[in-house]
Design a protein around this motif. Structure first.
Motif, PDB file in Angstrom:
ATOM      1  N   TYR A 185     -15.681  13.352 -44.694  1.00 50.88           N
ATOM      2  CA  TYR A 185     -14.152  13.270 -45.282  1.00 50.88           C
ATOM      3  C   TYR A 185     -13.442  12.447 -46.011  1.00 50.88           C
ATOM      4  O   TYR A 185     -13.951  11.045 -46.482  1.00 50.88           O
ATOM      5  N   TYR A 210     -13.740  24.597 -40.345  1.00 51.51           N
ATOM      6  CA  TYR A 210     -12.416  24.777 -40.541  1.00 51.51           C
ATOM      7  C   TYR A 210     -11.946  25.066 -39.497  1.00 51.51           C
ATOM      8  O   TYR A 210     -10.867  23.458 -40.169  1.00 51.51           O
ATOM      9  N   ARG A 233     -10.737  20.553 -39.862  1.00 44.82           N
ATOM     10  CA  ARG A 233     -10.499  20.444 -41.598  1.00 44.82           C
ATOM     11  C   ARG A 233     -10.198  19.259 -41.923  1.00 44.82           C
ATOM     12  O   ARG A 233      -9.870  18.368 -42.861  1.00 44.82           O
ATOM     13  N   LYS A 280     -14.300  17.058 -46.126  1.00 51.68           N
ATOM     14  CA  LYS A 280     -14.676  17.137 -48.317  1.00 51.68           C
ATOM     15  C   LYS A 280     -16.238  17.132 -48.300  1.00 51.68           C
ATOM     16  O   LYS A 280     -16.543  17.776 -49.241  1.00 51.68           O
ATOM     17  N   ASN A 281     -17.205  17.681 -47.303  1.00 51.62           N
ATOM     18  CA  ASN A 281     -17.939  18.222 -47.078  1.00 51.62           C
ATOM     19  C   ASN A 281     -19.072  18.135 -45.931  1.00 51.62           C
ATOM     20  O   ASN A 281     -18.669  17.315 -44.755  1.00 51.62           O
ATOM     21  N   PHE A 282     -19.580  19.688 -45.266  1.00 55.92           N
ATOM     22  CA  PHE A 282     -20.259  19.436 -44.481  1.00 55.92           C
ATOM     23  C   PHE A 282     -21.818  19.974 -44.304  1.00 55.92           C
ATOM     24  O   PHE A 282     -21.251  20.604 -45.522  1.00 55.92           O
ATOM     25  N   GLU A 283     -22.276  19.728 -43.230  1.00 54.48           N
ATOM     26  CA  GLU A 283     -23.877  20.152 -43.976  1.00 54.48           C
ATOM     27  C   GLU A 283     -24.189  20.826 -42.373  1.00 54.48           C
ATOM     28  O   GLU A 283     -23.731  19.391 -41.076  1.00 54.48           O
TER      29      GLU A 283
END
Length: 75
Positions: A11, A49, A53, A61-64
């Motif tokens: 985040y 999402y 989110r 900001k990003n996820f993996e």
């Protein structure tokens, strides 16, 4: 050992990533986990999402995704 699918969430304005496990499935090998991810990635991303989110007023900001092995303790 079992394998779980884990998502690392990053985040904005949060120092450390947050980890969340997909607990609806466990896997016998990392290959089963990777196959599940490959076959279900769109559904999983949609869920990310919807669910994550906006976490604590911070934008995602990003996820993996990654597969994580865990050793079960005997009882």
């Amino acid at each position: 050992m079992i394998w779980t699918l884990t998502v690392m969430l990053i985040y904005a304005d949060v120092d450390k990533p947050i980890f969340s496990e997909y607990l609806l499935n466990t896997f016998n090998s990392k290959y089963e986990c990777w196959d599940f991810l490959a076959e279900n990635k769109i559904i999983l991303v949609d869920g990310i999402y919807k669910e994550f989110r906006f976490g604590s007023k911070d934008k995602l900001k990003n996820f993996e995704f990654f597969c994580e092995g865990k050793v079960l303790k005997e009882v």
